[in-house]
Design a protein around this motif. Structure first.
Motif, PDB file in Angstrom:
ATOM      1  N   GLN A  50      57.867 -63.138 110.352  1.00  0.00           N
ATOM      2  CA  GLN A  50      58.805 -62.956 111.473  1.00  0.00           C
ATOM      3  C   GLN A  50      60.039 -62.206 111.012  1.00  0.00           C
ATOM      4  N   TYR A  59      65.258 -54.969 112.207  1.00  0.00           N
ATOM      5  CA  TYR A  59      64.468 -55.267 113.410  1.00  0.00           C
ATOM      6  C   TYR A  59      65.384 -55.568 114.603  1.00  0.00           C
ATOM      7  N   GLY A  81      61.627 -65.518 123.741  1.00  0.00           N
ATOM      8  CA  GLY A  81      61.282 -65.736 122.327  1.00  0.00           C
ATOM      9  C   GLY A  81      62.563 -65.728 121.506  1.00  0.00           C
ATOM     10  N   GLY A  83      63.423 -67.201 118.677  1.00  0.00           N
ATOM     11  CA  GLY A  83      63.862 -68.537 118.254  1.00  0.00           C
ATOM     12  C   GLY A  83      64.741 -68.581 117.021  1.00  0.00           C
ATOM     13  N   GLU A 104      62.815 -69.776 124.797  1.00  0.00           N
ATOM     14  CA  GLU A 104      61.944 -69.874 123.609  1.00  0.00           C
ATOM     15  C   GLU A 104      60.981 -71.042 123.838  1.00  0.00           C
ATOM     16  N   ASP A 141      58.329 -71.723 128.605  1.00  0.00           N
ATOM     17  CA  ASP A 141      57.444 -70.563 128.531  1.00  0.00           C
ATOM     18  C   ASP A 141      58.070 -69.377 129.287  1.00  0.00           C
ATOM     19  N   GLY A 142      58.256 -68.278 128.566  1.00  0.00           N
ATOM     20  CA  GLY A 142      58.846 -67.081 129.161  1.00  0.00           C
ATOM     21  C   GLY A 142      58.039 -66.546 130.336  1.00  0.00           C
ATOM     22  N   PRO A 166      50.385 -68.058 122.439  1.00  0.00           N
ATOM     23  CA  PRO A 166      51.306 -68.200 123.581  1.00  0.00           C
ATOM     24  C   PRO A 166      51.962 -66.889 124.006  1.00  0.00           C
ATOM     25  N   ALA A 167      51.916 -65.873 123.125  1.00  0.00           N
ATOM     26  CA  ALA A 167      52.590 -64.600 123.449  1.00  0.00           C
ATOM     27  C   ALA A 167      51.661 -63.612 124.158  1.00  0.00           C
ATOM     28  N   LEU A 170      52.555 -62.170 127.519  1.00  0.00           N
ATOM     29  CA  LEU A 170      53.807 -61.391 127.556  1.00  0.00           C
ATOM     30  C   LEU A 170      53.537 -59.884 127.505  1.00  0.00           C
ATOM     31  N   GLN A 192      59.056 -55.686 121.599  1.00  0.00           N
ATOM     32  CA  GLN A 192      58.458 -55.214 120.351  1.00  0.00           C
ATOM     33  C   GLN A 192      56.975 -55.054 120.646  1.00  0.00           C
ATOM     34  N   TYR A 227      57.771 -55.739 107.845  1.00  0.00           N
ATOM     35  CA  TYR A 227      56.631 -55.510 108.738  1.00  0.00           C
ATOM     36  C   TYR A 227      55.817 -54.320 108.215  1.00  0.00           C
TER      37      TYR A 227
HETATM   38  N1  SAM Z   1      60.768 -60.761 115.060  1.00  0.00           N
HETATM   39  C1  SAM Z   1      59.563 -61.436 115.254  1.00  0.00           C
HETATM   40  C2  SAM Z   1      58.321 -60.601 115.133  1.00  0.00           C
HETATM   41  O1  SAM Z   1      58.153 -59.606 115.829  1.00  0.00           O
HETATM   42  O2  SAM Z   1      57.480 -60.950 114.296  1.00  0.00           O
HETATM   43  C3  SAM Z   1      59.616 -62.319 116.435  1.00  0.00           C
HETATM   44  C4  SAM Z   1      60.594 -63.428 116.149  1.00  0.00           C
HETATM   45  S1  SAM Z   1      60.731 -64.767 117.203  1.00  0.00           S
HETATM   46  C5  SAM Z   1      60.758 -66.063 116.019  1.00  0.00           C
HETATM   47  C6  SAM Z   1      59.222 -64.936 118.071  1.00  0.00           C
HETATM   48  C7  SAM Z   1      59.237 -66.176 118.967  1.00  0.00           C
HETATM   49  O3  SAM Z   1      58.528 -65.924 120.186  1.00  0.00           O
HETATM   50  C8  SAM Z   1      58.567 -67.408 118.333  1.00  0.00           C
HETATM   51  O4  SAM Z   1      59.544 -68.328 117.989  1.00  0.00           O
HETATM   52  C9  SAM Z   1      57.626 -67.915 119.436  1.00  0.00           C
HETATM   53  O5  SAM Z   1      57.637 -69.314 119.559  1.00  0.00           O
HETATM   54  C10 SAM Z   1      58.175 -67.213 120.675  1.00  0.00           C
HETATM   55  N2  SAM Z   1      57.223 -67.105 121.793  1.00  0.00           N
HETATM   56  C11 SAM Z   1      55.915 -66.759 121.741  1.00  0.00           C
HETATM   57  N3  SAM Z   1      55.371 -66.810 122.971  1.00  0.00           N
HETATM   58  C12 SAM Z   1      56.367 -67.185 123.836  1.00  0.00           C
HETATM   59  C13 SAM Z   1      56.426 -67.415 125.251  1.00  0.00           C
HETATM   60  N4  SAM Z   1      55.341 -67.280 126.019  1.00  0.00           N
HETATM   61  N5  SAM Z   1      57.621 -67.780 125.794  1.00  0.00           N
HETATM   62  C14 SAM Z   1      58.732 -67.922 125.010  1.00  0.00           C
HETATM   63  N6  SAM Z   1      58.719 -67.722 123.670  1.00  0.00           N
HETATM   64  C15 SAM Z   1      57.563 -67.359 123.093  1.00  0.00           C
END
Ligand code: SAM
Length: 281
Positions: A50, A59, A81, A83, A104, A141-142, A166-167, A170, A192, A227
């Motif tokens: 992350q 990033y 997201g 977090g 988040e 949930d977003g 979960p993403a 999105l 992203q 990354y």
């Molecule tokens: N910079 C990072 C990357 O691209 O690898 C992303 C960082 S951030 C920690 C990503 C966050 O998105 C995670 O903490 C995850 O729990 C959150 N996330 C994933 N799906 C989600 C959803 N449906 N709604 C809200 N948050 C979500």
């Protein structure tokens, strides 16, 4: 010890590790935190990097500031997201912001980041205590949150994990439609969208889904530490915002390290291979 994230086709990005700080399984994902030899702390979710502490701005700056500076005066901002707190930290550096909401899904990521990572400059703790006057944290949930809001936000930033688990939703056309509706008449959206060379199919799918929804869609990439660079970002515009132009006066107050507002146009230097793929669509 070392940590390696394996991407498709046997491509890896790795760090030398001096210690493992923690490993916990949350309701949504496995969370790991390491101390690296040369980049500070490393946050890993379900085996994917992350961020690294010394490099996270490579990033968070391109994710947040280009869209914030392309909007003429963003007042209400939504972060999905994010977090670890880095995205919201950068959003709040813009004085025009009256209220920012971060949604988040995983409370555990926020707690681990607040207690051990600390890139958020105390912001996450203030959010938990409801002591941050310009921002709020919603654990949820977003996807669901987006459905419930209409014409409300000037800027929406999706700082999510990759399009699995979960993403996944999105990156769907339905989610982009809800995001379009949630934007004010003039608004801008960024997500992203993965490694340019290693997640090309996912990137093209997201790009096409966005093109069916937004008035204009832009692609740019940026070299991100930690990354499989270059990393891609997709921007969707509602109304008459030109993402190739930014407010350079507002940019001067930000003192950035990686994204260079004076060279905003360099964001659009797309490798020929990617330009040809995007033009084909
Ligand atoms: N910079 C990072 C990357 O691209 O690898 C992303 C960082 S951030 C920690 C990503 C966050 O998105 C995670 O903490 C995850 O729990 C959150 N996330 C994933 N799906 C989600 C959803 N449906 N709604 C809200 N948050 C979500």
């Amino acid at each position: 010890m070392e940590f390696i994230e394996w991407y498709p086709r046997g491509y890896g990005v790795g760090f030398k590790i001096t210690s493992k700080i923690l490993e916990v399984q949350s309701e949504y994902q496995k969370i790991e935190l390491y101390e690296t030899e040369g980049f500070g702390k490393l946050l890993v979710l379900d085996g994917t990097v992350q961020l690294v502490e010394d490099g996270e701005k490579s990033y968070h700056e391109p994710l947040v500031h280009p869209v914030m500076l392309a909007h003429p005066g963003p007042r209400r901002v939504l972060v999905i997201g994010g977090g670890d707190g880095g995205t919201l930290r950068e959003v709040l550096r813009h004085k025009s912001v009256e209220h920012a909401t971060m949604v988040e899904i995983d409370k555990k990521v926020v707690e681990v980041s607040m207690e051990h990572l600390k890139i958020d400059e105390g912001l996450l703790e203030r959010l938990f205590r409801k002591e941050e006057p310009r921002a709020e944290l919603i654990i949820g949930d977003g996807v669901e949150y987006m459905k419930a809001h209409k014409e409300h936000f000037d800027v929406i930033i999706v700082d999510s994990t990759d399009p699995v688990g979960p993403a996944k939703l999105l990156f769907s056309e339905e989610f982009y439609r809800n995001a379009y509706e949630a934007l004010n008449k003039k608004g801008i959206y960024i997500t992203q969208s993965g490694s340019v060379y290693l997640f090309t199919d996912e990137l093209l799918e997201a790009y096409n889904n966005m093109k069916r929804v937004f008035d204009k869609v832009y692609y740019f990439s940026f070299p991100v530490i930690g990354y499989a660079s270059p990393w891609s970002f997709l921007v969707g515009v509602k109304g008459d915002i030109d993402f190739t132009k930014i407010d350079i006066e507002r940019a001067k107050e930000l003192e950035l390290e990686y994204y260079d507002p004076e060279r905003h146009e360099t964001l659009f230097q797309i490798p020929k291979y990617v330009r040809e793929l995007l033009e084909k669509e």
